[in-house]
Enzyme design. Structure first.
Site, PDB file in Angstrom:
ATOM      1  N   SER A 128      -4.126 -12.614 -10.418  1.00 61.52           N
ATOM      2  CA  SER A 128      -3.914 -14.017 -10.035  1.00 61.52           C
ATOM      3  C   SER A 128      -5.143 -14.587  -9.340  1.00 61.52           C
ATOM      4  CB  SER A 128      -2.727 -14.131  -9.079  1.00 61.52           C
ATOM      5  OG  SER A 128      -1.620 -13.463  -9.605  1.00 61.52           O
TER       6      SER A 128
ATOM      7  N   ASP B 231       1.770  -2.728  -3.715  1.00 61.57           N
ATOM      8  CA  ASP B 231       0.989  -1.499  -3.933  1.00 61.57           C
ATOM      9  C   ASP B 231      -0.160  -1.316  -2.951  1.00 61.57           C
ATOM     10  OD1 ASP B 231       2.519  -1.445  -6.115  1.00 61.57           O
ATOM     11  OD2 ASP B 231       0.909  -1.665  -7.586  1.00 61.57           O
TER      12      ASP B 231
ATOM     13  N   GLN C  86      11.837  -1.035  -4.321  1.00 60.94           N
ATOM     14  CA  GLN C  86      10.730  -1.168  -3.374  1.00 60.94           C
ATOM     15  C   GLN C  86      10.307  -2.612  -3.128  1.00 60.94           C
ATOM     16  OE1 GLN C  86       7.801   2.301  -4.379  1.00 60.94           O
ATOM     17  NE2 GLN C  86       9.213   2.013  -6.051  1.00 60.94           N
TER      18      GLN C  86
ATOM     19  N   HIS D 291      18.674  -0.753  24.644  1.00 64.61           N
ATOM     20  CA  HIS D 291      18.006   0.458  24.191  1.00 64.61           C
ATOM     21  C   HIS D 291      17.861   0.627  22.695  1.00 64.61           C
ATOM     22  CE1 HIS D 291      18.597   2.177  28.303  1.00 64.61           C
ATOM     23  NE2 HIS D 291      17.335   2.406  28.011  1.00 64.61           N
TER      24      HIS D 291
ATOM     25  N   GLN E  60      14.448   1.000  21.447  1.00 56.85           N
ATOM     26  CA  GLN E  60      13.670   2.243  21.519  1.00 56.85           C
ATOM     27  C   GLN E  60      13.854   3.044  20.252  1.00 56.85           C
ATOM     28  OE1 GLN E  60      14.985   3.867  25.234  1.00 56.85           O
ATOM     29  NE2 GLN E  60      13.500   2.672  26.385  1.00 56.85           N
TER      30      GLN E  60
HETATM   31  P1  ADP Z   1      -1.331  -9.897 -10.308  1.00 61.64           P
HETATM   32  O1  ADP Z   1      -1.780 -11.186  -9.747  1.00 61.64           O
HETATM   33  O2  ADP Z   1      -0.168  -9.354  -9.561  1.00 61.64           O
HETATM   34  O3  ADP Z   1      -2.450  -8.937 -10.476  1.00 61.64           O
HETATM   35  P2  ADP Z   1      -1.344 -10.481 -13.171  1.00 61.64           P
HETATM   36  O4  ADP Z   1      -2.545  -9.678 -13.418  1.00 61.64           O
HETATM   37  O5  ADP Z   1      -0.223 -10.373 -14.133  1.00 61.64           O
HETATM   38  O6  ADP Z   1      -0.701 -10.192 -11.748  1.00 61.64           O
HETATM   39  O7  ADP Z   1      -1.788 -11.994 -13.095  1.00 61.64           O
HETATM   40  C1  ADP Z   1      -0.854 -13.019 -12.877  1.00 61.64           C
HETATM   41  C2  ADP Z   1      -1.259 -14.257 -13.638  1.00 61.64           C
HETATM   42  O8  ADP Z   1      -2.555 -14.694 -13.223  1.00 61.64           O
HETATM   43  C3  ADP Z   1      -1.403 -14.053 -15.130  1.00 61.64           C
HETATM   44  O9  ADP Z   1      -0.164 -14.159 -15.803  1.00 61.64           O
HETATM   45  C4  ADP Z   1      -2.333 -15.170 -15.510  1.00 61.64           C
HETATM   46  O10 ADP Z   1      -1.656 -16.390 -15.614  1.00 61.64           O
HETATM   47  C5  ADP Z   1      -3.255 -15.258 -14.318  1.00 61.64           C
HETATM   48  N1  ADP Z   1      -4.481 -14.487 -14.589  1.00 61.64           N
HETATM   49  C6  ADP Z   1      -4.679 -13.177 -14.424  1.00 61.64           C
HETATM   50  N2  ADP Z   1      -5.929 -12.810 -14.782  1.00 61.64           N
HETATM   51  C7  ADP Z   1      -6.520 -13.947 -15.208  1.00 61.64           C
HETATM   52  C8  ADP Z   1      -7.817 -14.245 -15.741  1.00 61.64           C
HETATM   53  N3  ADP Z   1      -8.746 -13.310 -15.881  1.00 61.64           N
HETATM   54  N4  ADP Z   1      -8.078 -15.521 -16.083  1.00 61.64           N
HETATM   55  C9  ADP Z   1      -7.133 -16.481 -15.919  1.00 61.64           C
HETATM   56  N5  ADP Z   1      -5.914 -16.253 -15.448  1.00 61.64           N
HETATM   57  C10 ADP Z   1      -5.600 -15.012 -15.106  1.00 61.64           C
END
Ligand code: ADP
Ligand code: ADP
EC number: 2.7.1.11
Length: 835
Positions: free
Chosen positions: A130, A175, A309, A722, A725
């Site tokens: 993201s 994670d 989780q 308590h 604790q």
């Molecule tokens: P995370 O953010 O948890 O690593 P993802 O890798 O699935 O999850 O990314 C979430 C979203 O972010 C993707 O579905 C996409 O819309 C966007 N995204 C991820 N990588 C890219 C990229 N290289 N370019 C543009 N958008 C991206």
């Protein structure tokens, strides 16, 4: 009407938030990728901080998909729209994967949708994918604008006016797979879920001898597996970054059978989802099970934790982390210039930092590359200091060298617990004992604090004696508040009789005072001229020389859980008649002076206690009402628990000793609550530290609020006593106890080495220390130096770091408060940890 709080935090403040204005700015906030507990706290902080500085804040629903689709997916947020979400897991604005945003066409649509609302500030909460997307979007921004202008979708003026896109990221990922930050939002809560399962397994194992193979999340990152293994003292752990040596099958079976031979009933093996061997071949839970069954014939079960989780309530830490980060993100957006790169706000130690987003992403990808290329040492190094430190500690504590391979030092090192019990003390003892033995010392346990010390309750303690101690609440050695001053003669005699060469004290303020007394007695009793070190362990978190103490995190969680229980109850009343009864229930004593008490009233047990008591009383009362909960927390004069509990639970006020308050403050808080009840938010929460005021007692405040709130809201009070604790220590307290005490032993070993064969007497100040965390470092500070920093009358440090966060709670609860940003993040750089 907002209550005005003109009292600024003390100290020399260079820059107040008041001078940063968000007027005319629009901020978009989205959550993207996998969800994580605590994301809501981050969203809440961004929205409220944004509104506080005068900006407009927009929710972008469903991650990038909502940005591409536009329309009702982008909606202005108001103060109330983020109410009551702090304690909710997941994300209320939704998260999605979005294929379209990976294309330029999709991003063009997204840009157009943002521009329609004038949004040029973006706060992205998600994982590395993201954030990478966000960075790309920012880089393309001006090109996208030009294209939109060419297509006639925006005019030339708009291109100029909205020329730059500011991007700030917060890492939400259970994670903890993101380089550059010690903790990502959600990780601590995920650890809570894992440890709850381990604790449950532990209890069934008392009746059967079993091996459990527990698979936890982490396709590319072993953080959860590693830290859970540390927190539960697992027999073996499999991680992607640090595959087992060849021939591990044999070694693991030997280890398991050795542990069985030592009467250990339960073997726990933790496997990260993405565990591999040195040839990059997956090591699966099933494969491990098969191995154990065929080689050893043990009854073996596999448990795969999966989405559990991600579930459940966010922990106190995640809520505080996310709130701090959310506020910091807004400040970073306001301070951004066209030249500042996109950044992530993150935590290094206890310190908020800003890091260039792409440096972090790059390093995160480098870890993967290193693993792919089987450069595993590099992978660990790139993961950072905290990861490498965890791995080292785990290895030291899990693997015992045969006795004949450990060079003996002929030194005796004693360990003692002092003060009230705190969750995590046993983990600290276990780790000290094992590290001490591995370093070649003879380890002695002192029972029942200084009282037992004087009476000679001292016994050698071995490697297996401390097996299974990490998860136990209270103090197994026994702890008392007694100070050594009165028994110096007797204690000196015991030091001599047992030839004690060094002393490790685990405890709270009494431990600190005790250490001062022993140090002062050195002139008279040369027995005390040995290295002495304490690690802070107290729910109050009031030991000078450390930002944190063992046990405080567990206590905070008890506080946040308690409100959640009360809240759930209030909500359930609408549905269940039998719950419509007075809600002052959890039985507790406030006197904090019963030594050695172990109260294992866990958080959920708290809720059950509430419900059970309700059933018993079974007396009907009024239905759902506007309600204010007043909760008293422990801590002596130290307001840490009340303040941080308040931040974590979204309190309306937290009364503490450190910030004196008077009748006008009480009045303005009542007015604030009365106003609040006119909105859709019909609950209030007020925390009161037990010693915040001699006369404005919890009862007084309860009665005052009840009277003043008549007809508008009613009040319930609860004294948390308590239970803070703690029964089961939180994952953080287990690990913190484990790691800090290992460090303390390393220090002792180094000191003893200095002295070897020379019969050295330790007389200088630097041989009596408190080991603590300060900002981002673990440091040893001589007690003599800490004296100047201590308010002995009130048993607190003169300066407390968390007071700086006090305005945060107020701002997020809609009070006017000045927030000092002089400390907040300068842009730094990500560095791998050098081994
Ligand atoms: P995370 O953010 O948890 O690593 P993802 O890798 O699935 O999850 O990314 C979430 C979203 O972010 C993707 O579905 C996409 O819309 C966007 N995204 C991820 N990588 C890219 C990229 N290289 N370019 C543009 N958008 C991206
Ligand atoms: P707000 O900041 O608007 O008060 P929050 O999301 O922090 O919103 O919390 C919703 C309301 O519930 C708040 O008024 C807060 O005081 C109260 N509250 C939050 N958690 C609890 C709880 N566990 N017990 C009682 N009240 C709570």
């Amino acid at each position: 009407m907002d209550a005005d709080d003109s009292r600024a935090p003390k100290g020399s403040l260079r820059k107040f938030l008041e001078h940063l204005s968000g007027a005319g700015k629009a901020i978009g906030v989205l959550t993207s990728g996998g969800d994580a507990q605590g994301m809501n706290a981050a969203v809440r902080a961004v929205v409220r901080m944004g509104i506080y500085v005068g900006a407009k804040v927009y929710f972008i629903y469903e991650g990038y998909q909502g940005m591409v689709d536009g329309g009702s997916n982008i909606a202005e947020a108001d103060w109330e729209s983020v109410s009551s979400i702090l304690q909710v897991g997941g994300t209320i604005i939704g998260s999605a994967r979005c294929q379209a945003f990976r294309t330029r066409e999709g991003r063009l649509k997204a840009a157009c949708n943002l521009l329609q609302r004038g949004i040029t500030n973006l706060c992205v909460i998600g994982g590395d994918g993201s954030l990478t997307g966000a960075n790309l979007f920012r880089k393309e921004w001006s090109g996208l604008l030009e294209e939109l202008a060419r297509n006639g979708q925006i005019d030339k003026e708009a291109v100029q006016k909205y020329a730059y896109l500011n991007v700030v990221g917060m890492v939400g990922s259970i994670d903890n797979d993101f380089c550059g930050t010690d903790m990502t939002i959600g990780t601590d809560s995920a650890l809570h879920r894992i440890i709850e399962v381990v604790d449950a397994i532990m209890t069934t194992a008392q009746s059967h001898q079993r091996t459990f193979v527990l698979e936890v999340m982490g396709r590319h990152c072993g953080y959860l597996a590693l830290v859970s293994a540390l927190a539960c003292g697992a027999d073996w752990v499999f991680l992607p970054e640090s595959p087992p040596e060849e021939g591990w099958e044999e070694q693991m079976c030997v280890k398991l059978s050795e542990n069985r031979a030592r009467k250990k009933r339960l073997n726990i093996i933790i496997v990260a989802e993405g565990a591999i061997d040195t040839q990059n071949k997956p090591i699966t839970s099933e494969k491990i099970k098969e191995l154990v069954v065929t080689q050893l014939g043990y009854d073996t079960r596999v448990t795969i934790l999966g989405h559990v989780q991600r579930g459940g309530t966010p922990s106190a830490f995640d809520r505080i982390l996310a709130s701090r980060m959310g506020v910091e993100a807004v400040i970073a957006l306001l301070e951004a210039t066209p030249d500042t790169p996109a950044c992530v706000v993150s935590l290094n130690g206890n310190h908020a930092v800003r890091l260039p987003l792409m440096e972090c992403v790059q390093m995160t990808q480098d870890v993967q590359k290193a693993m792919d290329e089987r450069r595993f040492q590099d992978a660990v190094r790139l993961r950072g200091r905290s990861f490498a430190g965890n791995l080292n500690t785990y290895k030291r504590l899990a693997i015992k060298l045969p006795d004949d391979q450990i060079p003996k030092t002929n030194c005796n090192v004693a360990v003692i617990n002092v003060g009230a019990p705190a969750a995590g003390m046993n983990a600290a003892v276990r780790s000290a004992v094992r590290v001490g033995i591995a370093d070649g010392h003879r380890m002695l346990a002192i029972y029942d604090g200084f009282d037992g010390f004087a009476k000679g309750q001292i016994k050698e303690i071995g490697w297996t004696d401390v097996g299974g101690w990490t998860g136990q609440g209270g103090s197994i050695l026994g702890t008392k508040r007694v100070l050594p001053g009165k028994y110096l003669e007797e204690i000196a005699t015991q030091m001599r009789t047992h030839s004690i060469n060094a002393l490790l004290i685990i405890g709270g303020f009494e431990a600190y005072l005790g250490l001062l007394e022993l140090s002062a007695a050195r002139e008279k009793h040369e027995e005390f001229c040995v290295p002495m070190v304490m690690v802070p362990a107290t729910v109050s978190n009031n030991v000078p020389g450390s930002d944190f103490s063992i046990g405080a995190d567990t206590a905070l969680n008890t506080i946040t859980d308690a409100y959640k229980s009360a809240c759930d109850m209030a909500e359930a009343r609408g549905r269940h008649q039998e719950l419509c009864i007075p809600l002052c229930v959890v039985p507790a004593t406030i006197s904090n002076n019963v030594p050695g008490t172990e109260i294992s009233l866990g958080s959920d047990t708290g809720l059950n206690a509430v419900v059970e008591t309700c059933d018993r009383i079974k007396q009907s009362a009024s239905g759902t009402k506007r309600r204010v909960f007043i909760i008293e927390t422990m801590g002596g004069y130290c307001g840490y628990l009340a303040n941080m509990g308040g931040l974590a639970a979204g309190a309306d006020a937290a009364y503490i000793f450190e910030e004196p308050f008077d009748i006008r403050d009480l009045q303005s808080n009542v007015e604030h609550l009365t106003e609040k009840m006119k909105t859709t938010i019909q609950r209030g929460l007020v925390l009161r530290n037990e010693s915040c005021s001699e006369n404005y007692t919890t009862d007084f405040i309860y009665q005052l609020y009840s009277e003043e709130g008549k007809g508008v809201f009613d009040c319930r009070k609860n004294v948390l006593g308590h239970m803070q604790q703690g029964g089961a220590p939180s994952p953080f307290d287990r690990n913190f106890g484990t790691k800090i005490s290992a460090r303390a032993m390393e220090w002792i070993t180094a000191k003893l080495k200095e002295a070897r064969g020379r019969g050295k007497k330790f007389t200088t100040d630097d041989s009596v220390c408190v080991l603590g965390i300060s900002k981002r470092n673990v440091i040893f500070q001589p007690v003599a130096e800490l004296k100047k920093q201590t308010d002995f009358e009130h048993r607190i440090p003169k300066e407390q770091w968390w007071l700086k966060l006090r305005p945060l709670m107020k701002i997020l609860a809609k009070y006017k408060a000045s927030y000092d940003v002089s400390d907040s993040g300068q842009l730094e750089h990500v560095q791998p940890w050098s081994v």
